[in-house]
Motif scaffolding. Structure first.
Motif, PDB file in Angstrom:
ATOM      1  N   ALA A 256       0.928  -1.112   0.099  1.00 62.41           N
ATOM      2  CA  ALA A 256       0.103   0.106  -0.070  1.00 62.41           C
ATOM      3  C   ALA A 256       1.022   1.112   0.014  1.00 62.41           C
ATOM      4  O   ALA A 256       0.728   2.220  -0.667  1.00 62.41           O
TER       5      ALA A 256
ATOM      6  N   LEU B   6      -5.555  -2.890  -0.493  1.00 68.66           N
ATOM      7  CA  LEU B   6      -4.963  -1.914   0.005  1.00 68.66           C
ATOM      8  C   LEU B   6      -4.202  -0.818  -0.661  1.00 68.66           C
ATOM      9  O   LEU B   6      -4.315   0.318  -0.737  1.00 68.66           O
ATOM     10  N   VAL B   7      -3.705  -1.353  -1.857  1.00 69.74           N
ATOM     11  CA  VAL B   7      -2.875  -0.689  -3.023  1.00 69.74           C
ATOM     12  C   VAL B   7      -3.856   0.410  -3.611  1.00 69.74           C
ATOM     13  O   VAL B   7      -3.719   1.386  -3.873  1.00 69.74           O
TER      14      VAL B   7
END
Length: 244
Positions: free
Chosen positions: A78, A171-172
């Motif tokens: 992330a 998350l990324v």
């Protein structure tokens, strides 16, 4: 063939592949949208169906997430995705794609010959692998192949592999999507109908792929992922070779 139909078919296939391998939505849709709006805008537009389909896939697989891997590999992914998104506007896309393609071919071959299964990422190696894959995702929108390749080095089950890769991808996306919306919001709005179709197709493909995933035997699964990674790497190298 109308653009809308092409987007619907490709996004459905992308969602199904992602449900099996942990990646594929950005890898298939970004080159398609790039034909119409250019690569930089395509990366931003495709981040929307990627986020929605990944969030849905995470919801149905959330019980299988390996929290140990997610807290190391996932968090640094992330952070890398956020940094990559910030540098996205000034990136030299052809050279990055070439390097990325070479890495994917290498990782795919390692998986096919069994070397990847002998690797085990622990400590700072896991953090570094996550940061690199996330950074490339934010920069050129195609982190999934490298992320799944890196995750072959973790000793997890088929279900945990997909679930944790999905959680990491989410998350990324959470880190990079707001950057794209702020910096390229007007460009995204110009093609919102296609983005909407791509989102629906990717979600439907995810439903179909999740059913197919349960039919793949555990010993065969890592080989399937390696073949997909290798094919993506060859495609990216071939595309850049044709452009050059």
């Amino acid at each position: 063939m109308p653009q809308e139909l092409v987007v619907a078919l490709v996004s459905f296939a992308a969602g199904a592949i992602a449900a099996i391998s942990g990646f594929g939505i950005g890898s298939l849709l970004t080159p398609l949208f790039a034909v119409w709006v250019g690569t930089k805008v395509a990366v931003a537009v495709v981040a929307i169906p990627h986020f929605v389909a990944t969030a849905y896939r995470f919801w149905i697989l959330r019980a299988h997430v390996d929290r140990r891997v997610l807290m190391s590999f996932g968090l640094t992914s992330a952070a890398g995705g956020l940094l990559g998104a910030l540098l996205h506007a000034s990136a030299s896309e052809p050279s990055l794609t070439l390097i990325f393609g070479i890495i994917l071919v290498f990782v795919g071959l390692m998986g096919l010959i069994g070397v990847a299964e002998k690797l085990r990422f622990q400590g700072w190696h896991a953090w570094l692998a996550g940061a690199v894959s996330g950074f490339l995702g934010g920069l050129i929108g195609n982190q999934g192949g490298l992320r799944s390749g890196a995750m072959l080095g973790f000793d997890v089950s088929k279900e945990a592999f997909i679930a944790t890769a999905t959680a990491t991808g989410l998350l990324v996306d959470t880190a990079r999507l707001p950057i794209y919306l702020v910096t390229q919001g007007d460009d995204i709005l110009r093609v919102w109908p296609l983005a909407l179709i791509a989102t629906g197709g990717a979600v439907l493909g995810t439903v179909a792929g999740a059913t197919l995933l349960r039919q793949i035997p555990e010993p065969l699964y890592r080989r399937v992922v390696s073949v997909v990674i290798l094919a993506l790497g060859v495609y990216m190298l071939t595309r850049e070779g044709v452009k050059g």
